[in-house]
Design an enzyme around this catalytic site. Structure first.
Site, short mmCIF file in Angstrom:
data_model
loop_
_atom_site.label_atom_id
_atom_site.label_comp_id
_atom_site.label_asym_id
_atom_site.label_seq_id
_atom_site.Cartn_x
_atom_site.Cartn_y
_atom_site.Cartn_z
N HIS A 82 0.84 -1.20 0.00
CA HIS A 82 0.00 0.00 0.00
C HIS A 82 0.87 1.25 0.00
CE1 HIS A 82 -3.20 -2.81 1.13
NE2 HIS A 82 -4.04 -1.89 0.69
N LYS A 88 -0.46 4.85 4.55
CA LYS A 88 -1.33 3.90 5.26
C LYS A 88 -0.82 3.69 6.68
CE LYS A 88 -3.71 -0.52 4.87
NZ LYS A 88 -4.98 0.06 5.32
#
Ligand code: NAD
Length: 246
Positions: free
Chosen positions: A134, A138
């Site tokens: 990600h 995040k």
């Protein structure tokens, strides 16, 4: 009639994405909520509550939704087991669609992982590993989607949380057969990649999903919001919404 939504986390990346496409899905944001706002004031104005915010916000919002009898869609990730248990208990009062990932493709990945985990059980000597990547902003790891993938394999192989190896470093020794590896990569602007790998002797299977636009999650959340209105109290998954049964 356009479905009226209370959207928690309205100012965030997902919140903005949901607001942007809500009209295309026959919905509108009747009450946007972000840090400092009081969701209680918007309960009368909505038919359904959607939460894409921060883990601390979900439980109080779920309590409020249960008291107000409003169905809920939860996309926020990163809750601990105590928070999860309390939210699940509230589904005896209201219907809740709770998904670590609202994309159709990822829910198909869940379905395929369930089948692969059943076929390639521990007897067939395939070692499962879950890898996710990600964007650098995040906050939680592993991702909610990776958690769900781990859960599917754990259930299928009757493994415990302690048998999940989150990253490996140093002299960890040989890989035990009854283990699942979990690896979280972070960087750049990656929307969300997930791979489930079953490594056997002489062959390996990799199931991969790559998200390139977070609108896929927004569209799924709005689909779930329309689906959950009028359902009996209970806990539902995106696989229920899509009619995918393992
Ligand atoms: P973000 O940081 O861009 O946005 C979060 C928003 O929530 C911010 O505007 C923040 O101010 C707000 N917020 C924080 N605490 C709040 C509170 N107590 N009350 C109301 N608002 C509050 O994050 P994001 O990328 O939009 O993701 C939000 C959540 O959704 C994360 O948990 C993420 O992991 C999850 N997510 C889930 C899916 C899925 O398909 N289930 C997809 C993408 C992201």
């Amino acid at each position: 009639m356009s479905l009226s939504i209370l959207l928690c986390g309205a100012g965030g990346r997902m919140g903005r994405s949901i607001s942007e496409i809500s009209g295309d899905h026959g919905c509108h944001i009747a009450y946007p909520v972000d840090l400092g706002d009081d969701p209680a004031e918007g309960m009368d104005r909505c038919e359904v509550v959607i939460d894409f915010s921060l883990r601390d916000a979900t439980l109080p919002l779920a309590r409020l939704s249960a008291t107000s009898g409003k169905p809920m869609v939860i996309g926020t990730t990163g809750h601990d087991s105590a928070e999860k248990a309390e939210i699940v208990a509230l589904t005896s009062k209201i219907p809740v669609v709770w998904a670590g990932n609202f994309s159709t493709g990822v829910n198909l990945l869940f379905y395929l992982t369930e089948i692969a985990a059943k076929v390639l059980d521990s007897q067939s000597d395939f070692d499962p590993e879950v890898i996710e990547m990600h964007h650098r902003l995040k906050k939680d790891a592993p991702s909610g989607t990776a958690d769900r993938l781990l859960e599917i394999i754990k259930l299928s192989r009757e493994l415990t949380d302690e048998q999940v190896a989150h990253g490996r470093s140093g002299m960890v020794g040989e890989r035990p057969a009854r283990e699942i590896g979990s690896h979280s990569l972070r960087g750049g602007d990656v929307v969300g990649d997930h791979t489930v790998l079953f490594a056997g002797i002489g062959e390996r299977i990799e199931l991969t999903h790559r998200a390139t636009d977070r609108k896929i999650f927004a569209a799924g959340a709005l689909k779930a919001a329309k689906w959950v209105v009028g359902k009996p109290p209970g806990l539902y998954s995106m696989q229920d919404v899509l009619g995918l049964v393992g």
